[in-house]
Structures are given as C-alpha cells and as structure tokens.
Scaffold this active site. Structure first.
Site, PDB file in Angstrom:
ATOM      1  NE  ARG A 113     -53.390  -4.553  93.327  1.00  0.00           N
ATOM      2  CZ  ARG A 113     -52.906  -4.190  92.309  1.00  0.00           C
ATOM      3  NH1 ARG A 113     -51.656  -4.423  91.885  1.00  0.00           N
ATOM      4  NH2 ARG A 113     -53.703  -3.528  91.394  1.00  0.00           N
ATOM      5  CD  GLU A 271     -67.182  -6.559  76.676  1.00  0.00           C
ATOM      6  OE1 GLU A 271     -67.732  -6.254  77.481  1.00  0.00           O
ATOM      7  OE2 GLU A 271     -66.713  -5.796  75.830  1.00  0.00           O
ATOM      8  CB  SER A 302     -49.975 -13.745  91.812  1.00  0.00           C
ATOM      9  OG  SER A 302     -51.349 -13.161  92.544  1.00  0.00           O
ATOM     10  N   GLY A 416     -19.186 -45.647 107.670  1.00  0.00           N
ATOM     11  CA  GLY A 416     -18.416 -46.654 106.776  1.00  0.00           C
ATOM     12  C   GLY A 416     -19.384 -47.906 106.917  1.00  0.00           C
ATOM     13  CB  THR A 417     -20.179 -50.160 109.753  1.00  0.00           C
ATOM     14  OG1 THR A 417     -18.735 -49.857 109.918  1.00  0.00           O
ATOM     15  CG2 THR A 417     -20.593 -51.344 110.222  1.00  0.00           C
ATOM     16  CG  ASP A 517     -18.056 -37.811 108.763  1.00  0.00           C
ATOM     17  OD1 ASP A 517     -17.010 -36.881 108.458  1.00  0.00           O
ATOM     18  OD2 ASP A 517     -17.781 -39.053 108.839  1.00  0.00           O
ATOM     19  CB  CYS A 581      -5.639 -39.407 102.142  1.00  0.00           C
ATOM     20  SG  CYS A 581      -4.011 -39.259 102.890  1.00  0.00           S
TER      21      CYS A 581
END
Length: 722
Positions: A113, A271, A302, A416-417, A517, A581
């Site tokens: 403010r 009112e 807010s 992998g395991t 990894d 690969c």
C-alpha cells in the site's frame, strides 16, 4: 536471545495502515506479545484505520488488547491520484518524530500500500532495520511497483510462496535474509472453519440465510485504470442483482477511485436493497467465517485469491488487479469483465461449488517461523544492505543449526533394475532409503513411484525432516524444464513421453525436478563430491549403461534438444560392436555393464569364463561382476576384455579432454575403480600434452544418482525455510 548477539530485548515497531494489513500483522503481534522476555512491541496506527468512512478500524486493534503507542492521521481525503501522493507526503512529514521517539530496532511493514511505502522510506532513511512481509509477489497494478520498491528498502523479507521467494532472489536480495514462512493470516485461517459460524452469518446477512447460500463481494478500484474499474464494479452489481442471492458487499479501500465506486453503490440503491448488506468493515475473525461458508466470493481483492483458497470456497476474480497472483483451482478469472453477461455466467458456474482446500500461501505455522527469524537477527551486523547481483555463484552451505527441522529432499533414482527413493539432507546424508524392483509397465511403475514417495514423505515427518521438493534421476533423454522423459533407454520399457512432474506434484503438493541420471551424477559431484567449487568438470557414470554430465561455468549443460553429455554414445571405433542406441562402436557398447555381461556370457557358453576358485550357481545369471572376478583370478581372456573396455572408455575421455578441456574428469559408478588405471594409461598414450595434466579420479560418492536428484531440489530452495 537466540543468535542475535544482543543482551537486551528486541524492540519491534509494527505499523498498520488498514484493515487488510492488520489481518496479516495481528498474528505476528500476538506472537511477539506472548514472548515479553525477547521482545518489546510498539504499535503505530495510521492511514484509513482512523477514518470513520472506513469503519474506524483502529478499534479492533484496541479490542485485541494492544496498546497503540501512536496514532497518525496521514490520509488526505479526495480518493484520487493526487490525494494518494499527498497522503504519502504527509506520512513522511509526521513519521520521523515518531521514529525518533520510539527508537525501534526493527520495523515490520506489510505489503504494497502507498502508506507502507512511506513507512519503509522513513525507516530506511533513519537507519532502522525493516522486515517486509509478503514481498516478491506479483499482482497486476501499481501495487507491484510499490511492493518491489519496499523490497529494495527492506533489510529482511518474509515471503509466502516459493515463487515469491524466487522473485526476491531474482531481484538480487540476499538469500540469507529471506524467510519462506507462509502467510501469517493462515495461522488463524486453518483453525477457524470448525468454529460456530451460523450466528455470524445471521448477524451480517439475516436470520433466513443458510450456509453456502450467499455471496461475499469485495471490489477495489484499479488505480492504473480507474474509469474501467468503476464501470466493471457497476456491471458486477448489475449481475449480482440479477443473480438474486443474498450478498454481503464490503466498501472498497481508500485508493483513488473509491469515492466514485461508493457513488455507484448508492446510485443503485445497494444499501437499501433487500438482497444486499453493505458494510464498511467486518472483524477479521468473523470475515473468515463468512467467506469460509459462502456460496461464492466475487471481486478483485487479494483476499479472494489468497486466503479464501484455504477453505475451497469458489471465487470469481474480476479484471487485472490480481492477474499475477498464484491461485488455487477454486478461482475463476474473468479478466475482461466488460459485460454483465460474462459476470453472470461466472456466477452460475461458480456458485455453490466446493473445491479442494489450497495451502499455496501457508501451512498454519508462519508466526513461529517469523519469531524465530526475528530472534536470529544480529543487531551488531552492518546495517547497509548487500545485493546479490548476477552472476550468482553457488553459495557455500551456511550454518543452519538454528533451524527446527532438517531441510531435506525426496530423491528418486529410476534405474534399469531397481527403483530407489531416499530422504536426503542438506548436507548430503541419506537419512533413509527405500528400494523396490522397477516394474516393467508404465502403470505399475508410476503407481509404485507415487506410493514410495508418499510413504517416504510421511516417514520424513517422524524423522523431523522437512521435505522441500522431489528430485528424480532417470535414464534416457529428459526435458528438465517440463519434467518429461522424452525417450528412455531400452532398459526401462514404456517410458517415452512420460510427464513425471505433474502426478508427483499433484500428489505430494511439492515442486518436482527431473533430469537424466548422468546429469544427476554431475550435480551430485558439484554439490557434495570432488567437483565442489570447480568451474568446469565432466562426470562419466559407468553402470548398466554409460552416461555423463558436463558442468561448465558452474552450470549443468543441457543444450537445445537436451542431448548434451550423452557421453556413452561417443563413437570410439568404426567397426565396433552394436550399441543399444542403434549405432555401433560407442563407448557403451564396450564398457557398460551390459557390454561386459554380453562378453561374460560368450566366455561362459564356451566354458572359458570360470577359473579355479570360481563358480556360478545354476539359478544365477552370468554378469559383469563374474567377468571382473575372473580377470582378478588370472583369466587372460577376461583381462583382455576388461582392457579393451577400459581402452574404449579412455579414448572417450581423451575426446572429452580435447573437446571440453575440463579441469577434472570424475569416473562414477560401480565399474569406475576397475577402469581408472587403464583410462589414465590411454590418456598418457593418446592425449595431447596440453591436457595430460588434467586429473581423472574415481568418485567417492556412494549414491551419486540419489544425491544428484536431491541436489536439484536443495540447490533451488533457500536455506532460510524453517
């Protein structure tokens, strides 16, 4: 006193300007008051607290049994832009006398403010330390500029969300002076809903109103576009009249344009309308109950996007005043609220729903953290602020003995395991580890990850560990920005285009980081291992496959398609063995655990593997370790295979030295110690003389994948979270 180096009480001045900031400051004031042996509290009241049109809200401070040391009339009436500027000027004229008289050690200032800007400016110029509450947040109006200006004046910062914390760090604020505590008002909110509420609803809305069958409306002017905000308020009232539900309308704040908004209310007879109750102020304790049990809240306050999320009450956020705020799923945004029909449609969509409760802004424990933070302030430290301008080097670990809990990360290693989950402390200690076989299907795997992480998070509470986030290490190519596994290795099936971040974040309500990894191994060395403090180094991880990570100028390298450091697929022979690969002659085709297993099976099938002192049980698969054992026992063929594998790895390292010229190469993983001497021999024979002095070492980290996964979390979270 705790670590502040003072032999006297800390004199704290809390300055409150309006009903909204008092709701955040009051819990802190109550906390300070309960510890008179540590603190002296001075309360300064100014701004709209002292104006009748805005409810004379200073009375609620008196009702809370706080002694008001000073009342300052600082508001210049007019409710336009010029009046706001004049009010700041008037506060600047009056505040020096007050601060000279009180002589506080620290002033607590809240929010964004214009009155708060005057407070912070006065305190900063008079060499009084400032603690700013709720810095780093983003909304969408001039409030942003004021909030960030106060941040630059403040010496200490208490923020409510991780995003706000990161914004403060990006604004060059000192990491050690930032506390992620949560919003103080949540300390009261999260314990409020179970209290008796029907009497409060009847008092403010009438005896015939039921829970979840009324609306709370709170709308303020937008000072950067006053005309549009007044028009939007008019459309909102028209929509509420048409919607025909009992509605509690709170008067707007004192910003420029508020007078015109009140005129709109009176022009439409709000009112005196039977469906409306128009009020200037509702005490915060009662306001909590009203929004907690409302069918809907509408406006641009807010409070709607912050506090109301704690109850899951539906919210309609109108316009741009809160456009940058973090919100829960209970908030429906109507950014272009330019027709009555849009707003009416939003009311039909939201009214009466119940959403999950959100804790984005706090967990109900902000005040104890803030009090502990205050006690840790050393008044003997230099007052002058230090800014952490980029590039920001990695901070050396700070003394965090004063922290109540052990700051920790959940680390996940997807191999992998095996699938492993661990609780890892800030110092790299594995507090507890869980291991399961890695399932073969996506469904089973993701469910097991979630189950193990939930169990570990629950166990962390018992171990007094505060989990800051989740880090995941996995094989394959990963997009770490999105937390997605793009392509996996053949070792992990059904693991392509997998979003890991979303399910874990949704389940655990924690931030989640994901990376390859090999990259995680490099991060582990940077934070906990032999790469600590080095600007440039490379890690090669030797395991089932071959991976790697590159640290350049203290940062991990990913590059454009997240394929940097696929070091296992450097080709070292044009006619070498096939690789997983799809190519051939890669380092991985020679030196990985899979490659050694392949060669071990060939020898075993030809009865050339076993030597005296060796045996392989029938139910045990032949693997790399059998080949290594055979080589140690003198098997010449096994020794030759290991020498070839080590040579291939050595040639890869030579290529890395010639390409990257790092300060250090770290071999990590279970096979590293078996290759190190061969690799060094290859470097002596094949590398340019200019790089032969680069050291190649074996990692001394036991679990680099887990530690690297944890470091992603720990490197991006502040040490000042309690």
């Amino acid at each position: 006193m705790e670590k502040n180096g003072n032999n006297r009480k800390l004199r704290v001045c809390v300055a409150t300007c309006n009903r909204a900031d008092y709701s955040k400051l009051a819990p802190i004031m109550f906390g300070i008051k309960t510890e008179p042996e540590f603190f002296e509290l001075d309360v300064v009241v100014l701004g709209s607290h002292l104006i009748d049109d805005y409810g004379n809200t200073y009375r609620m401070i008196e009702q809370d049994d706080f002694d008001i040391n000073t009342r300052l009339h600082t508001i210049v009436r007019g409710e336009d832009e010029a009046a706001m500027v004049e009010s700041v000027g008037l506060a600047l004229v009056k505040l020096p006398d007050v601060l000279n008289r009180l002589k506080p050690d620290i002033m607590i200032v809240h929010g964004d403010r214009f009155d708060a800007l005057a407070l912070a400016t006065s305190a900063a110029l008079m060499n009084i330390r400032i603690l700013h509450i709720e810095g780093g947040e983003v909304s969408g109006t001039i409030d942003d500029s004021i909030r960030h200006a106060i941040t630059k004046l403040a010496h200490y910062h208490v923020c409510c969300t991780r995003s706000a914390e990161q914004h403060l760090i990006s604004m060059c604020e000192d990491h050690d002076r930032i506390l992620l505590a949560g919003c103080p008002s949540y300390d009261k909110l999260l314990s409020a809903k179970n209290k008796d509420y029907m009497s409060i609803i009847r008092m403010w809305l009438g005896d015939d109103v039921k829970s979840k069958d009324y609306i709370v409306a709170l709308q303020h002017p937008v000072t950067t576009d006053i005309k549009h905000s007044i028009k939007m308020f008019e459309l909102t009232l028209d929509a509420l009249i048409s919607f025909n539900k009992r509605t509690l309308v709170l008067f707007p704040n004192i910003d420029a344009g508020s007078k015109e908004m009140v005129r709109v209310m009176r022009k439409k007879g709000i009112e005196h309308h039977p469906n409306f109750r128009a009020v200037k102020h509702v005490p915060f304790d009662q306001f909590i109950q009203l929004v907690a049990h409302a069918g809907c809240m509408i406006g641009n306050s807010s409070c709607g996007v912050r506090e109301v999320g704690a109850f899951g009450t539906p919210v309609i956020n109108l316009g741009t005043r809160q456009i940058g705020r973090e919100t829960g799923e209970n908030v429906l945004h109507v950014r272009d609220a330019d027709t009555q029909d849009k707003i009416l449609q939003a009311l039909h969509l939201q009214f009466g729903k119940q959403y999950p409760c959100s804790k984005i802004y706090g967990d109900g424990n902000a005040v104890p953290r803030i009090l502990k933070f205050l006690k840790s302030i050393d008044l003997q430290e230099p007052l002058q602020k230090k800014f952490c301008f980029p590039p920001v080097k990695e901070n050396i670990s700070q003394d965090i003995d004063h922290i109540l809990e052990t700051l920790s990360a959940l680390a996940v290693d997807l191999g992998g395991t095996n699938l492993r989950v661990a609780i890892v402390s800030m110092k790299g200690e594995i507090v507890k580890k869980y291991t399961q076989f890695n399932p073969k299907t996506y469904e089973e795997r993701i469910n097991l990850i979630l189950q193990m992480c939930v169990e570990a998070a629950a166990e962390a509470v018992k171990l007094n560990c505060r989990i800051l986030g989740v880090g995941i290490s996995t094989g394959g190519r990963v997009n770490p920005r999105e937390g997605i596994v793009l392509h996996s290795t053949k070792l992990i099936q059904e693991w392509n285009s997998v979003d890991l971040r979303t399910p874990l974040s949704d389940t655990l309500h924690l931030p989640v980081w994901v990376d390859n990894d090999g990259n995680c191994a490099a991060l582990a060395e940077r934070k906990f291992g032999q790469g600590k403090g080095l600007e440039n180094f490379v890690t090669l991880i030797t395991g089932t496959g071959i991976g790697g990570g590159i640290i350049h100028q203290h940062e991990l390298i990913h590059r454009s398609s997240f394929c940097a450091a696929e070091l296992g697929h450097l080709v070292v022979s044009l006619d070498g063995p096939d690789c997983s690969c799809g190519s051939h002659g890669c380092i991985e085709a020679y030196a990985s655990g899979m490659a050694l297993q392949r060669e071990a099976k060939k020898l075993h099938d030809e009865d050339l593997l076993l030597v005296e002192g060796m045996s392989v049980p029938k139910d045990e698969a032949v693997g790399a370790l059998h080949l290594i054992q055979a080589a140690k026992l003198g098997n010449a063929k096994a020794q030759s295979i290991l020498r070839t594998a080590g040579t291939a790895l050595g040639l890869g390292v030579v290529n890395i030295l010639h390409t990257m010229n790092p300060s250090l190469v770290i071999l990590s993983g279970v096979l590293a110690s078996h290759y190190i001497h061969i690799v060094k021999d290859v470097i002596r024979q094949q590398a340019l003389s200019s790089v032969q002095d680069v050291d190649v070492v074996v990692s001394d980290l036991v679990d680099p994948a887990l530690l690297g996964a944890a470091s992603m979390v720990l490197d991006y979270t502040t040490r000042r979270i309690y």
